[in-house]
Design an enzyme around this catalytic site. Structure first.
Site, PDB file in Angstrom:
ATOM      1  CE  LYS A  39     -45.156  26.053  18.687  1.00 22.32           C
ATOM      2  NZ  LYS A  39     -44.400  27.300  18.787  1.00 22.32           N
TER       3      LYS A  39
ATOM      4  NE  ARG B 224     -37.966  33.594  18.080  1.00 19.92           N
ATOM      5  CZ  ARG B 224     -38.850  32.604  18.238  1.00 19.92           C
ATOM      6  NH1 ARG B 224     -40.025  32.669  17.659  1.00 19.92           N
ATOM      7  NH2 ARG B 224     -38.542  31.560  18.989  1.00 19.92           N
TER       8      ARG B 224
ATOM      9  N   PRO C  57     -41.105  24.752  24.888  1.00 22.47           N
ATOM     10  CG  PRO C  57     -43.003  24.254  26.164  1.00 22.47           C
ATOM     11  CD  PRO C  57     -41.843  25.196  26.080  1.00 22.47           C
ATOM     12  CD  GLU C  58     -39.978  24.663  18.450  1.00 22.94           C
ATOM     13  OE1 GLU C  58     -40.344  24.149  17.384  1.00 22.94           O
ATOM     14  OE2 GLU C  58     -38.992  25.394  18.541  1.00 22.94           O
TER      15      GLU C  58
END
Ligand SMILES: [Zn+2]
Length: 277
Positions: free
Chosen positions: A59, A264, A2-3
């Site tokens: 967040k 990433r 979740p961002e």
């Protein structure tokens, strides 16, 4: 993962479900999620208190009980469920809040990376809080070009790493960083020291644009992350590059490629995002 937009979706949903609910009891099945207090302290501080507001910073979810705030970070897989008290406990439900109305809020986390900290509401942005090291959110009026320049001074890392660093700007994760860099015509390996004022202006503008749009659409639902409370995001349909390897760029029709930047998975359009401009 979740961002910010997904956490915002969780916040809005929780706001409708648990505002003004009073905690009658708490069961803690996995102690290490709670970082600053023992489970006993955690229970005795929160039991009998009423939830007065639900906020968010970056967040982090902020569950306010007047002068006390529960700061919750969902990390990889954390979710909240709202269920009746007599529903059996499921395997990955680690903390259960029982409300006086017969309902429960259950913190579910298959990876157990999530955290909860109790902080005095007055200290939320002080050094006593997990929020203290975070940078500004991109939509904060104080997040100016000058602010950004000061934050990246002497940093020699690629812009992708800069945008993932939550102490510079908070709220952008891997998905949204790829989108912001695409919209800003920046290659993710561009060194922070090479960013012009215009680049920074574009980054700030596009960060706000992307996050606001994602919030409006309820976030991005990729792979397994669906917000537990039955909300499915729709921003995945709006993505230009992230998860679009092999597809054609919506702007120039070139094939989107995937590589690794700062460790990433990173998606770019090689034509819209040239390394040297
Ligand atoms: Zn393109």
């Amino acid at each position: 993962v979740p961002e910010l937009p997904e956490v915002e979706t969780v916040r809005k949903t929780l706001q409708d479900l648990i505002l003004q609910k009073t905690v009658r009891d708490i069961d803690v099945f996995y102690d290490r999620i709670i970082r600053r207090n023992t489970p006993q302290e955690f229970k005795s501080i929160l039991e009998g208190r009423t939830i007065t507001d639900i906020g968010r910073y970056g967040k982090y979810l902020l569950i306010h009980f007047d002068d006390i705030t529960l700061v919750s970070h969902l990390r990889m897989e954390g979710k909240f469920y709202y269920k009746e008290a007599d529903n059996p406990k499921e395997k990955h439900e680690h903390i259960i809040f029982y409300f006086t109305n017969g309902m429960t809020l259950r913190y579910h986390d298959t990876r157990k990376f999530g955290t909860m900290d109790i902080v005095q509401t007055n200290d939320l942005y002080s050094e006593k809080s997990p929020l203290s090291n975070l940078g500004l959110e991109p939509f904060d009026k104080r997040a100016t070009v000058t602010y950004f320049q000061q934050k990246i001074r002497n940093k020699r890392i690629p812009v992708k790493g800069i945008l993932l660093d939550q102490t510079i700007l908070t709220g952008l994760g891997n998905i949204y960083v790829d989108e912001v860099l695409f919209l800003s015509h920046l290659h993710p390996e561009t060194k922070a020291t090479e960013l012009t004022k215009l680049d920074i202006k574009n980054i700030l503008l596009n960060s706000t644009k992307v996050l606001n749009k994602a919030i409006k659409l309820g976030g991005t639902t990729i792979r397994s992350y669906t917000s537990s409370l039955g909300v499915t995001g729709r921003f995945q349909n709006e993505l230009y590059v992230h998860m679009r390897k092999g597809e054609k760029c919506k702007v120039c029709n070139t094939e989107i490629v995937k590589s690794k930047v700062v460790g990433r998975g990173t998606y770019i359009c090689p034509k819209c995002q040239k390394p040297t401009r």
